[in-house]
Each structure stands twice: as C-alpha cells, then as structure tokens.
Write a protein that holds these residues in place. Sequence first.
Motif, PDB file in Angstrom:
ATOM      1  N   ALA A 363       0.827  -1.215   0.000  1.00 61.37           N
ATOM      2  CA  ALA A 363       0.000   0.000   0.000  1.00 61.37           C
ATOM      3  C   ALA A 363       0.860   1.264   0.000  1.00 61.37           C
ATOM      4  O   ALA A 363       0.593   2.215  -0.744  1.00 61.37           O
ATOM      5  N   GLU A 364       1.908   1.276   0.827  1.00 63.70           N
ATOM      6  CA  GLU A 364       2.766   2.457   0.909  1.00 63.70           C
ATOM      7  C   GLU A 364       3.480   2.707  -0.409  1.00 63.70           C
ATOM      8  O   GLU A 364       3.571   3.847  -0.883  1.00 63.70           O
ATOM      9  N   ASP A 365       3.976   1.643  -1.032  1.00 64.65           N
ATOM     10  CA  ASP A 365       4.652   1.769  -2.328  1.00 64.65           C
ATOM     11  C   ASP A 365       3.686   2.288  -3.387  1.00 64.65           C
ATOM     12  O   ASP A 365       4.045   3.118  -4.225  1.00 64.65           O
ATOM     13  N   PHE A 366       2.435   1.815  -3.357  1.00 68.28           N
ATOM     14  CA  PHE A 366       1.421   2.253  -4.311  1.00 68.28           C
ATOM     15  C   PHE A 366       1.195   3.761  -4.191  1.00 68.28           C
ATOM     16  O   PHE A 366       1.153   4.486  -5.195  1.00 68.28           O
ATOM     17  N   ILE A 367       1.062   4.261  -2.972  1.00 65.44           N
ATOM     18  CA  ILE A 367       0.790   5.682  -2.753  1.00 65.44           C
ATOM     19  C   ILE A 367       1.981   6.534  -3.172  1.00 65.44           C
ATOM     20  O   ILE A 367       1.831   7.519  -3.909  1.00 65.44           O
ATOM     21  N   VAL A 368       3.173   6.162  -2.716  1.00 63.85           N
ATOM     22  CA  VAL A 368       4.375   6.941  -3.024  1.00 63.85           C
ATOM     23  C   VAL A 368       4.625   6.972  -4.533  1.00 63.85           C
ATOM     24  O   VAL A 368       4.932   8.026  -5.104  1.00 63.85           O
ATOM     25  N   SER A 369       4.483   5.834  -5.195  1.00 64.75           N
ATOM     26  CA  SER A 369       4.738   5.762  -6.644  1.00 64.75           C
ATOM     27  C   SER A 369       3.790   6.650  -7.428  1.00 64.75           C
ATOM     28  O   SER A 369       4.209   7.372  -8.343  1.00 64.75           O
ATOM     29  N   ASN A 370       2.504   6.624  -7.076  1.00 62.19           N
ATOM     30  CA  ASN A 370       1.540   7.452  -7.799  1.00 62.19           C
ATOM     31  C   ASN A 370       1.725   8.937  -7.506  1.00 62.19           C
ATOM     32  O   ASN A 370       1.534   9.773  -8.389  1.00 62.19           O
ATOM     33  N   CYS A 371       2.118   9.265  -6.272  1.00 62.44           N
ATOM     34  CA  CYS A 371       2.400  10.664  -5.953  1.00 62.44           C
ATOM     35  C   CYS A 371       3.599  11.170  -6.739  1.00 62.44           C
ATOM     36  O   CYS A 371       3.596  12.289  -7.254  1.00 62.44           O
ATOM     37  N   LYS A 372       4.631  10.337  -6.863  1.00 59.79           N
ATOM     38  CA  LYS A 372       5.796  10.710  -7.665  1.00 59.79           C
ATOM     39  C   LYS A 372       5.380  11.035  -9.091  1.00 59.79           C
ATOM     40  O   LYS A 372       5.766  12.063  -9.666  1.00 59.79           O
ATOM     41  N   GLY A 373       4.617  10.121  -9.669  1.00 61.77           N
ATOM     42  CA  GLY A 373       4.203  10.308 -11.056  1.00 61.77           C
ATOM     43  C   GLY A 373       3.376  11.559 -11.245  1.00 61.77           C
ATOM     44  O   GLY A 373       3.566  12.311 -12.204  1.00 61.77           O
ATOM     45  N   MET A 374       2.438  11.796 -10.318  1.00 59.24           N
ATOM     46  CA  MET A 374       1.578  12.975 -10.432  1.00 59.24           C
ATOM     47  C   MET A 374       2.365  14.266 -10.234  1.00 59.24           C
ATOM     48  O   MET A 374       2.146  15.258 -10.909  1.00 59.24           O
ATOM     49  N   TYR A 375       3.297  14.250  -9.284  1.00 60.80           N
ATOM     50  CA  TYR A 375       4.128  15.435  -9.066  1.00 60.80           C
ATOM     51  C   TYR A 375       4.944  15.738 -10.314  1.00 60.80           C
ATOM     52  O   TYR A 375       5.009  16.880 -10.773  1.00 60.80           O
ATOM     53  N   PHE A 376       5.592  14.692 -10.863  1.00 61.82           N
ATOM     54  CA  PHE A 376       6.477  14.916 -12.007  1.00 61.82           C
ATOM     55  C   PHE A 376       5.690  15.349 -13.239  1.00 61.82           C
ATOM     56  O   PHE A 376       6.014  16.339 -13.891  1.00 61.82           O
ATOM     57  N   ALA A 377       4.626  14.587 -13.557  1.00 60.74           N
ATOM     58  CA  ALA A 377       3.844  14.882 -14.759  1.00 60.74           C
ATOM     59  C   ALA A 377       3.040  16.166 -14.595  1.00 60.74           C
ATOM     60  O   ALA A 377       2.902  16.966 -15.522  1.00 60.74           O
ATOM     61  N   GLY A 378       2.495  16.360 -13.384  1.00 61.55           N
ATOM     62  CA  GLY A 378       1.624  17.512 -13.165  1.00 61.55           C
ATOM     63  C   GLY A 378       2.364  18.813 -13.031  1.00 61.55           C
ATOM     64  O   GLY A 378       1.812  19.875 -13.304  1.00 61.55           O
ATOM     65  N   HIS A 379       3.597  18.756 -12.575  1.00 67.29           N
ATOM     66  CA  HIS A 379       4.327  20.006 -12.409  1.00 67.29           C
ATOM     67  C   HIS A 379       5.489  20.141 -13.388  1.00 67.29           C
ATOM     68  O   HIS A 379       5.617  21.165 -14.057  1.00 67.29           O
ATOM     69  N   GLY A 380       6.323  19.103 -13.487  1.00 69.64           N
ATOM     70  CA  GLY A 380       7.533  19.202 -14.303  1.00 69.64           C
ATOM     71  C   GLY A 380       7.261  19.529 -15.761  1.00 69.64           C
ATOM     72  O   GLY A 380       7.884  20.423 -16.334  1.00 69.64           O
ATOM     73  N   THR A 381       6.311  18.822 -16.368  1.00 73.74           N
ATOM     74  CA  THR A 381       6.051  19.045 -17.792  1.00 73.74           C
ATOM     75  C   THR A 381       5.323  20.367 -18.030  1.00 73.74           C
ATOM     76  O   THR A 381       5.589  21.067 -19.004  1.00 73.74           O
ATOM     77  N   THR A 382       4.403  20.728 -17.123  1.00 78.79           N
ATOM     78  CA  THR A 382       3.684  22.002 -17.264  1.00 78.79           C
ATOM     79  C   THR A 382       4.643  23.175 -17.082  1.00 78.79           C
ATOM     80  O   THR A 382       4.570  24.181 -17.793  1.00 78.79           O
ATOM     81  N   GLU A 383       5.539  23.030 -16.135  1.00 80.08           N
ATOM     82  CA  GLU A 383       6.549  24.060 -15.883  1.00 80.08           C
ATOM     83  C   GLU A 383       7.411  24.286 -17.127  1.00 80.08           C
ATOM     84  O   GLU A 383       7.681  25.429 -17.522  1.00 80.08           O
TER      85      GLU A 383
END
Length: 549
Positions: A363-383
Amino acid sequence: MPVTECRVIYTTVPEGKILQAESQKSRCYKSTDEYLPRFYVVSVLHPGSESYLNDEKRNLPTESNLEIQKLDQEVQLLILDLSKEHRSRSHSNDVMLMSTVCLRAENIRKKLRRQGVKGPKPTMFFGNTGEMKRIQQELKIVQMQDANNYLSTLFPHLLLWRETYGPVFIYSTVALEILHVSDPELVKDIGHCTPSELGKPNYLKRSHKALFGGGLFTPNIDEWAYQRKIITPEFFMDKIKGMIELIGDATAPLLESWESILDNAGGSREIAVDDYLRKLSADVIARLRQLQKAVSQQDALVGLSAFWKYLPTRAIREIRKLEEKVQLLILDVIKEHNNSTDNDLLRVIIDGAQGCHLQGRDAEDFIVSNCKGMYFAGHGTTEATMIWCLMLLAAHPEWQEHARAEAAEITMVIQETLRLYPPASKMMREALTDVKIGGLDVPRGMIIQVARSMLHQDKDAWGDADKFRPDRFANGVAAACRSAHIYMPFGHGPRTCIGQNLAMVELKVVLAHLLSRFAFTPSPRYQHAPVFRLTIEPGFGMPLMVTKL
C-alpha cells in the motif's frame, strides 16, 4: 582468409559454439582462469567486411572513441569483479545475460530485415551507441538564437538514419532493439493498438524506478487498468473547473514577488523566469527535479540498463539518496492528509491503495509511486511548457499582444508551444505480444519509438514547421496540419495522458495572470540551447527582460 584482428569480449555461451552474424564469425573458448566461470568470445574480423570497416572508424583517436574505450575497460573490470564474487556459487546456471540478449536481438533484426526494415549495423558490445555519439559530435550544429528546430542538435542520429534508411528503421543499444517509426500511417496504426498489445517498456520500470516508482506511468495491462480506473475521474472537467481558483491562488505569490522586484528596479529588469517558476514547487517537487536530472544522466547507458543501477558510482548513490528523501517527504504529506476531510486526488490515491493487494503491491509503495508520477507529470512538464511559452512570446511581441487581448489566442499560443517544444519528445512503447502495425509484423519485446519532435516539425505535414505560428491552430488541431494524429503532445492511443485537460487549464490561467501584469522581451544573456533531461528544457536557463505594466 588470414585473420586480421581478434577482440575478446566476456560472455558465457556454451564452449565451442559458433556465432554467425553476417560477415563476422565468433568462436567461444573456455577461460583459463579457474575462478572465472565464463567463456571468452573471440571475434575474428576480415579485411573488407563491414564489421572491419566500422571497427577501423572506432579505432580513430576521437574524443568519443576514447570515451567508449574507457567505458569498455571499466565494464570488463566490473565483470571480472563480479566473477570473483561468483566463486562460491553453483556453476549450473552460469549463463550471462549478455549472450542471451545479443542472440535474441539478432533474431529480432532478422525478422524485420526480411520485411524490408533496415538500419545501422550494430556492434556486439555497444550496439549503435558508439555511432550515435560519433554522429552527435560530427554533425553537431550551433543552435541559432531564433531557431526552434533543435533536432539536429539533440537527435542528429535519428535525422541521419531517417534520411539513410527511411521513416521506419531499427537500431540497437545492446539491451534494446528499437524500431523507430515516423511514418504517419504507421503512427496512426500504433494509436489503434490495445493496451494488451503495446505497453510501457519494461526497461523504464528499472531505469526510471527512482523517479516514477510503480505509478500509473509504468505498469501494463491489469495493474495499469486498475490505477487508471481509480485516478481518471479526478481529471474530469467538472473537477478541473473547481481547481481554477486554486491555481490562481497558487500563482499569487509569484506575481507579488515579481512586482516587488520590478518596483525596486524602476519597473523593468532581467528575471530568470525558470528559477521562479520552479520555486513555486514544494519540497517534494524540488527533490524530484534533482532526481530527474540524475536519472536523465544515465540515459547514455540505456544499453546497459540491466545492470547500470547496481554500479557503485557516485551518481547511483545520489539517486538512491534522493529517492529516500522523496519517499520520506511524500509520506509526511500523506500523514498530514490523513487528518483532513478533503476529497481530492491524494485521498483517491490513498483509498485506492486499499485494493492494491489485488495487484501484489504494498500500500505504501502504491501511494508513493503514484504521488511521484503525479508530481512529475503535473508540475515538471507544465513548468517546462510555461517556460517555453514565455520565451516564444518574448521573441514574438505581436503574438504577446494578441494573447494579452484575447483568451482564445492564449490557447493557440500554448498549442503551438507544445508542437515546437513537447515536454516528452519521444513516445516509447513495447510490444507485449506479437503485433501487426500496418503491414509490419512486430515481434514481442520490440521497443517502438515515435519521436514527437520529429513529427511536430515534419515540413510535409506542417509546411513552415520550424516557425512559431499559433494561428495555424485557429480552426483546431484537425485543420492545423495534414494528418491530425501526428500532433501528440500528450501522447497517442489508449495511454494518452489523463492530465492533459488539467495541464491546459493550468497553463491558460497562469499565462493569463502573467500577461495581464507583465511584458516580456528577450534578454541579451539568453543562450538558446535546448537540452534533453527526460523533458526538453533550456540548457542555460531562461533569463528574460520583464517590465511591469
């Protein structure tokens, strides 16, 4: 025919086995080192053969060849060190991965050659990576300040091979056989393939695990379907409309900061806009930014991705250290959120983790992995897109005025920016089964590469493809180019980015706020040098002259 030269390559194929690869023949001999449970492959090169001629080029004392030779020596020493660790192990399964990969790769190349697909001839140990480096050095072109076509600088090998072998060709990085596709009709067929036929390459799960974890961006089939199902509803337009005020509030500190700077400077001064846009990020995103740079530096070793992450180098230690910091930061955010009643994306991810045991995930790995992806895709590419938007508007003041006056013009500016500088310049897929693309039979395990940047700057499709002309999107994407499906800033097919609507809304809101308060012009210190760091970014930052309106 007399033997001209022999090279020794460490591998472990059965003793005495003969490997046949066109003009090159290799025979295996058992090692004389009792502690080296391996076999040598001795390559015999004959004068006049293509392998011999390529080897002649590789022996030239160029900077790239010396670097390759140094890496070759380091890898051989590494294998010798690994062999010493193997002394106490059973020899029954002592078959090195390299030989399996090379033989399998040759079979894949043969299948595609029979169908007329050509490509540069790979070497046994480095594939085409040596040639890629040589081409990049020989054909490197100085980037002009107003030139938007950076392909000749970042990907000259792809341009040269497309010119030589056509829009569909195959090349090798040793561990990977890559089928490059830039034919519009085949690209269209790729979009029609199902997620069970084409998925994300398995090598990304290994090489980019620190950055993406096992979140939505890397899994395939059932695991991908489960994650997409629980996350997608959070990106429906009714949810995104509720985020507009939040996006505006998040932009306010940036606006106030720039106004204060300009008030103290008489209303106009140079600002490194990329630094400020990145400072909007929280600690988690800042650490991910460092991880992105560290991981992107390993892309040169993609051919050795099966074991590069195990090398005890300083870069690998840095990646692991950053990965641990990111995980701790995300877990802290989750702990704070557990006391909140907000029904947002993070809550959906946390709730979704309750069912992740069905996918064999922690469960912890699932949450951390999806947060990483959302942070990177949601901020890095838009930035990255926002930074290029401001650069292009600074260089084209007439379009800056249009965008400031009409909201519809802002949308066209963003679409044109995404065409010229798509955040993810390549779309990579792996054939999860034998699949037919157009008239081409693609074997299972083949990596398919579609270079978005090449399609977006195809003069046959766009005409003046290297020009910044937002008005080409005045009547929508379908009318902007000859084949609408080759415009793919957010991907193509079933795995199109689920956050594209949010990204467009965020870009519109932030850009509208900035243009309503400031005017932008080019800075004399700006050097136009796009670089590839998983996304296309300015190599030396983005200083712009900013004037308060």
